[in-house]
Write an enzyme that holds these catalytic residues in place. Structure first.
Site, PDB file in Angstrom:
ATOM      1  CD  GLU A  22     -12.729  17.791  36.249  1.00  0.00           C
ATOM      2  OE1 GLU A  22     -13.690  17.432  35.547  1.00  0.00           O
ATOM      3  OE2 GLU A  22     -12.624  18.942  36.711  1.00  0.00           O
ATOM      4  CG  HIS A  77     -17.324  15.313  36.021  1.00  0.00           C
ATOM      5  ND1 HIS A  77     -18.690  15.514  36.047  1.00  0.00           N
ATOM      6  CD2 HIS A  77     -16.773  16.460  36.499  1.00  0.00           C
ATOM      7  CE1 HIS A  77     -18.944  16.732  36.503  1.00  0.00           C
ATOM      8  NE2 HIS A  77     -17.805  17.335  36.799  1.00  0.00           N
ATOM      9  CG  HIS A  79     -15.563  18.290  40.911  1.00  0.00           C
ATOM     10  ND1 HIS A  79     -16.663  18.961  41.398  1.00  0.00           N
ATOM     11  CD2 HIS A  79     -15.658  18.332  39.565  1.00  0.00           C
ATOM     12  CE1 HIS A  79     -17.394  19.385  40.371  1.00  0.00           C
ATOM     13  NE2 HIS A  79     -16.823  19.005  39.253  1.00  0.00           N
ATOM     14  CG  ASP A  90     -19.466  20.488  36.453  1.00  0.00           C
ATOM     15  OD1 ASP A  90     -18.753  20.156  35.488  1.00  0.00           O
ATOM     16  OD2 ASP A  90     -19.229  20.153  37.627  1.00  0.00           O
TER      17      ASP A  90
END
Ligand SMILES: [Zn+2]
Length: 129
Positions: A22, A77, A79, A90
């Site tokens: 990530e 970020h 995935h 999250d």
């Protein structure tokens, strides 16, 4: 919410280069407009499934904001599994502080607000600059 095209481009490039880990970083801007994504190191010990923004980058960005630079509006970020929705991790990490979270997956970026109750999907307009 208005987002500059270079913000989207930076997030997508960051996601591609970090894959299968990530990527993560900060969203900078003013008011309702995000002008810049600032990549940061993912210092989480399991970077393939989690992210933790380098605390140094956070401190520096807040310091720069206080000195008159762009404000820290949120975080981004990626995935690597291709699902652009906030994960259970999250949701557990959410501070419910109104910050914007951008999540990149499968070549797209989605934006959410870390609201009082839950992540709320944000609609946005991409601006050329
Ligand atoms: Zn996530």
């Amino acid at each position: 919410m208005k987002i500059s095209k270079r913000t989207i481009d930076t997030i997508l490039a960051c996601a591609t280069s970090a894959h299968p880990h990530e990527c993560c970083g900060l969203l900078l801007g003013e008011g309702g407009r995000i002008t810049q994504a600032l990549p940061a190191a993912n210092v989480h010990p399991e970077p393939a499934r989690h992210f933790e923004i380098d605390p140094r980058a956070l401190i520096d960005a807040h310091k720069a904001a206080r000195a008159g630079g762009p404000q820290v509006i949120g975080y981004y970020h990626s995935h690597p599994n291709g699902d652009p929705r906030p994960s259970a991790t999250d949701r557990a990490a959410a501070a419910h502080d109104g910050m914007v979270w951008a999540i990149a997956a499968a070549g797209e970026v989605r934006f959410f607000r870390d609201g009082e109750e839950r992540f709320e999907a944000l609609s946005y307009i991409v601006q050329p600059r």
